[in-house]
Design a protein around this motif. Structure first.
Motif, PDB file in Angstrom:
ATOM      1  N   LEU A 101       0.836  -1.206   0.000  1.00 32.65           N
ATOM      2  CA  LEU A 101       0.000   0.000   0.000  1.00 32.65           C
ATOM      3  C   LEU A 101       0.869   1.252   0.000  1.00 32.65           C
ATOM      4  CD1 LEU A 101      -2.927   1.173   0.208  1.00 32.65           C
ATOM      5  CD2 LEU A 101      -2.539   1.303   2.668  1.00 32.65           C
ATOM      6  N   GLU A 119      -9.026  -4.799   1.158  1.00 34.25           N
ATOM      7  CA  GLU A 119      -8.580  -5.053  -0.204  1.00 34.25           C
ATOM      8  C   GLU A 119      -8.688  -6.551  -0.504  1.00 34.25           C
ATOM      9  OE1 GLU A 119      -5.235  -1.600  -0.928  1.00 34.25           O
ATOM     10  OE2 GLU A 119      -4.548  -3.564  -0.215  1.00 34.25           O
ATOM     11  N   LEU A 131      -3.834  -7.877  -7.008  1.00 36.82           N
ATOM     12  CA  LEU A 131      -4.908  -7.092  -6.411  1.00 36.82           C
ATOM     13  C   LEU A 131      -6.090  -7.048  -7.381  1.00 36.82           C
ATOM     14  CD1 LEU A 131      -5.254  -5.216  -3.835  1.00 36.82           C
ATOM     15  CD2 LEU A 131      -4.725  -3.314  -5.375  1.00 36.82           C
ATOM     16  N   THR A 133     -10.592  -5.997  -7.734  1.00 40.87           N
ATOM     17  CA  THR A 133     -11.694  -5.199  -7.196  1.00 40.87           C
ATOM     18  C   THR A 133     -12.951  -6.054  -7.090  1.00 40.87           C
ATOM     19  OG1 THR A 133     -12.513  -4.500  -9.363  1.00 40.87           O
ATOM     20  CG2 THR A 133     -10.734  -3.184  -8.388  1.00 40.87           C
TER      21      THR A 133
END
Length: 253
Positions: A101, A119, A131, A133
């Motif tokens: 991050l 996350e 990562l 969404t």
């Protein structure tokens, strides 16, 4: 004694068929890995510590009504857990800026975040656990919107419990990751916390000194990983207060 059937071997654990249908035996290894297994070592006693610490956290969560897969500890390295269908996500909760991050957003490590940030990473070692969404999660069918609402609620409850527990022994819970599994009772599905909760999956800093008491010690060559994990166990009362790391730690029941 009959040879157990291995189901899966990961970087830190081996899963075996359990003694009863719907159960799994989870064995904690001494292997330490970092940077998607680019850095590896064997830390004697690490599996024993993580087994005992994960038991401690899971029992505590069960006690406050947060469902987990944990059933009981079997011995120094193994625990009996409920079989579940793992959702292919790592759920990360961040309270302070650190690690990726800080790198992504240019925020100084240790900066308190305005609120806990949740996350998601897609579980795939070959891809480096990228990562993702909620749009990706829904589009590819990894979890429904109701699942996501339940996952966030679970993750934040774990965060509340773990933050308070750690604060009480002088440790800051910087961030952590969990995995979540589905279990079925007939047509009814519910989500539970699975895998493990240990210093392998948390960032833990001493509140007064900022000393790291987690896997960052191994990642960045900051000292003895076993000593750091032993200190966490000692503060929580999992090991006697006078204990220091030994090759084969003597843990109390």
């Amino acid at each position: 004694m009959a040879r157990r059937k291995k189901i899966y071997e990961g970087k830190a654990k081996i899963l075996y068929e359990g003694p009863e249908p719907g159960t799994i035996v989870q064995y904690f290894k001494d292997d330490a890995t970092a940077f998607n297994a680019e850095k590896k070592d064997v830390i004697e006693g690490k599996g024993v510590l993580n087994n005992r610490l994960s038991e401690y956290f899971m029992v505590g969560l069960n006690g406050i009504g947060v469902p987990t897969h944990f059933i009981k500890r079997l011995n120094m390295r193994e625990q009996l857990v409920r079989a579940c269908e793992i959702i292919p996500l790592e759920i990360i909760v961040r309270n302070y800026a650190a690690g990726s991050l800080s790198k992504r957003l240019g925020i100084e490590e240790g900066t308190a975040l305005p609120r806990p940030i949740v996350e998601y990473c897609y579980k795939d070692d070959k891809l480096g656990d990228p990562l993702v969404t909620e749009e990706h999660i829904g589009a590819f069918g990894w979890a429904s919107q109701q699942d996501m609402d339940d996952i966030v609620a679970l993750a934040l409850r774990v965060n509340d419990y773990m933050s308070g527990l750690m604060y009480g022994v002088g440790i800051r819970l910087v961030d952590f990751k969990i995995e979540v599994g589905r279990v079925y009772d007939g047509d009814y599905q519910r989500l539970i916390v699975a895998d493990e909760i240990s210093p392998d999956s948390c960032r833990l800093w001493d509140i007064e000194t900022g000393q790291k008491l987690d896997k960052d010690v191994f990642r960045h060559d900051l000292g003895s990983l076993a000593d750091a994990y032993t200190e966490v166990a000692r503060r929580l009362g999992v090991m006697p207060k006078q204990a220091t790391h030994m090759a084969k730690p003597k843990l109390i029941n």
